[in-house]
Every structure is written in C-alpha cells, then in structure tokens.
Design an enzyme around this catalytic site. Sequence first.
Site, PDB file in Angstrom:
ATOM      1  N   LYS A 136       0.830  -1.203   0.000  1.00 52.38           N
ATOM      2  CA  LYS A 136       0.000   0.000   0.000  1.00 52.38           C
ATOM      3  C   LYS A 136       0.872   1.264   0.000  1.00 52.38           C
ATOM      4  O   LYS A 136       0.564   2.242  -0.686  1.00 52.38           O
ATOM      5  CB  LYS A 136      -0.934  -0.009   1.207  1.00 52.38           C
ATOM      6  CG  LYS A 136      -2.045  -1.049   1.091  1.00 52.38           C
ATOM      7  CD  LYS A 136      -2.739  -1.291   2.418  1.00 52.38           C
ATOM      8  CE  LYS A 136      -3.743  -2.424   2.280  1.00 52.38           C
ATOM      9  NZ  LYS A 136      -4.336  -2.832   3.560  1.00 52.38           N
ATOM     10  N   GLN A 180      -4.966  -1.871   9.789  1.00 53.27           N
ATOM     11  CA  GLN A 180      -4.764  -3.169   9.153  1.00 53.27           C
ATOM     12  C   GLN A 180      -5.333  -4.284  10.026  1.00 53.27           C
ATOM     13  O   GLN A 180      -5.009  -4.391  11.204  1.00 53.27           O
ATOM     14  CB  GLN A 180      -3.271  -3.409   8.907  1.00 53.27           C
ATOM     15  CG  GLN A 180      -2.965  -4.698   8.175  1.00 53.27           C
ATOM     16  CD  GLN A 180      -3.479  -4.689   6.744  1.00 53.27           C
ATOM     17  OE1 GLN A 180      -3.342  -3.699   6.040  1.00 53.27           O
ATOM     18  NE2 GLN A 180      -4.070  -5.786   6.320  1.00 53.27           N
ATOM     19  N   ASP A 203     -11.783   2.728   4.277  1.00 52.54           N
ATOM     20  CA  ASP A 203     -12.108   1.303   4.176  1.00 52.54           C
ATOM     21  C   ASP A 203     -13.608   1.071   4.042  1.00 52.54           C
ATOM     22  O   ASP A 203     -14.039  -0.007   3.652  1.00 52.54           O
ATOM     23  CB  ASP A 203     -11.602   0.547   5.402  1.00 52.54           C
ATOM     24  CG  ASP A 203     -10.238  -0.068   5.169  1.00 52.54           C
ATOM     25  OD1 ASP A 203      -9.899  -0.329   4.001  1.00 52.54           O
ATOM     26  OD2 ASP A 203      -9.510  -0.288   6.146  1.00 52.54           O
TER      27      ASP A 203
END
Length: 376
Positions: A136, A180, A203
Amino acid sequence: MAATTTSSMALMKMMRFTDSSPSSTAAVSARVLPFRNPGRLHFQLGSTFRRTITTHRDSISSSNSATAFCCSSAVTASVTAESSFNVIDGKKVSKEIKEEICAEIAEMKDAIGVVPGLAVILVGERKDSATYVRNKKKACEAVGIKSYEVCLPENSTEEEVLKHISSFNDDPSVHGILVQLPLPSHMNEQNILNAVCIEKDVDGFHPLNIGRLAMRGREPLFVPCTPKGCIELLHRYDIGIKGKRAVVIGRSNIVGMPAALLLQREDATVSIVHSRTKDPEEITKQADIIIAAVGQPNMVRGSWIKPGAVIIDVGINPVEDTTNPRGYRLVGDVCYEEASKVASAITPVPGGVGPMTIAMLLSNTLISAKRIHNLK
C-alpha cells in the site's frame, strides 16, 4: 469445511464453509476481454451512487486441506462441450485506474498545493499484514499520495491504537485512515474501527457508511474496497448487471454483505449463499453473476455454474504444492480449471480481484481529499 473431492454430488451438497473474507490475484494465459475506459474518475457527494472507485482491505483465508487441489476431470455430464471463456484482467484494469488517479492528484497539487494523505496503522508482526502495508505504501508513492505509517508491537494496548487514530483524525494532512486487520485478539476490533472519523473511513467499515449503503436514497461516503472493486470490474468490461440473477457466496461484513448490497443497487436479483444455506449448488447454478468470497479453496465446482455465467473470485487460498519451490500455490474459492470450461468470463487467482483492492483504496483516499477541500 469438508474436503473438496471428486466424489458424488451428494457429498458436495454436504460441504460446509465459513463466512470469512478473502481477497486476491496474477494473470492466466487466456484471451482477455477488452475493457472500456470510462474516462477520468470522479465523485460527487449526494449524487446517485456512481461507478466511483473505492477500496478495501486485503485479508487472506488459509486452508491446509491436502484435498483442496482442483481436479482436472470433466465438469459434469450436464456440460457436454467446453465453452470459450475470457479472463477478466484485474491487473490491467487496476493499472489504468492508478494512472487516472495519478493524473487527478497532479492536477490537485497544481490547483491548491495539496496532495491526499493516507495513514496506516499496523499492530503486530504478521508477515502477510506487513506485506500488505508495504504494498500500500509503494502504491501511494507511485500515484503521489503521501503515506503515514504507524507500526505497533503485538502487546500494544487498545488505548495506544485509539490514541494514534485520534491524532490522525485531527491531522488535516491525513485524508484517509486504515487500520490493518486482523488485530491482536486482546483488542476490540469494533471499538477501534468505530473510532476512525467517518469522513476518513476509506475502508468503508464505519457502521454509518454500511448503513447508508443498505438504504435506498442514501449514499455512503465510502464503500468497502473489495466489493466495489468487483463491481468496477463488471463495469469496465461492460458486463450487464441490471435484471441479472446474482449469487454472492459468503456474508462477511467486509466482502459478502456489501457486495450483495452493491449488486442490489445495480438492480440485480441477489441471493446470498452461506454456511447454513441448503443446496448451495442448486442456488448458485441459477446465477448469471457469481461473486465468491468465502475463503475455501476450490469450493465452487464446475457443476455449480450455469453455462455462460460470469465469475468474480475474491478468494485467495494457499494450498500445498510440492512441485512449487515455495511448497504451496494460490487458488481461489472457485475451481478455475472446471469453471473456465463453463463460464463466459472469470477473474483469475492471482491477478483478478486482488490488484483492484489497493486501487480502490487509493481512489477512496483521493475522493476523501477532494471532498474535504471542496473539489469536484
């Protein structure tokens, strides 16, 4: 999950699976569908739900079942001839999306002197999570997004994580915050995800975003990336959704459930197959579009698929392979060898949905920055 074998169909129907949320993908040599270029990506708050590119987190579901290998035998007696099939190339599409994002960020920087910022919080030392975070970060750098990273030890307290989230919530240079997953078992995942400011929830996991996604006439600020990436692949390949029968296999909050909601918004007739579904094979066989997101290697066999169906395989599962130098290979939730004899189009694993996930994350971060700075 019962082992997938080539035994009778009755045994296949007895297969049970968990509602985990995988993701995946790297190309397979076969004819690739041409994809259309819809032009520059954009987002308009309050508009009807568009084909805006959004994001999602990578999760890997693993299985050590020695019998998970896909069989190369004939699909079923009902399929008398091998149909031609096309590979839906997620790597190619994601590359185009990143180029579009990069161009918009350059324009944004020239116009107002601001670039989007993405903060990632990693807790613990899981190798797969660390790999995702590195990927990422590299993707952010490639398109011009500023990356912020916090790596905390496994034994960190929940309060420490919340403190970093609060700091990023208040930082005007940060436009997206990603925690995460999975988190260590001593932490309350719900509390931590809910602490992320909804305006920076790239997200799409905040309950208000999910709630808006589920309601007609309401628009979420962000949509979970992997499901949106699945829909974006269908759009880019001009695969019609309206009026089609769609089956989503898996009902996780991260992939299955939001994927079903997105298909419903596209006017598909949607069924969800999960661990308590009776006769999952018969239900799946009715689908024009299948999204498999359950985390069980090769669970969906050729006999489950209607000839000509389109398959989006979200799963990425390591299975033992002594012929591979790594000792394993990656397979999806769908038995690719069998499905390719029946389906009209399919995403490979790897190389299909997986590359879209990070592309969607980058796009959501850009969307957030544009919204915060009142840019169209």
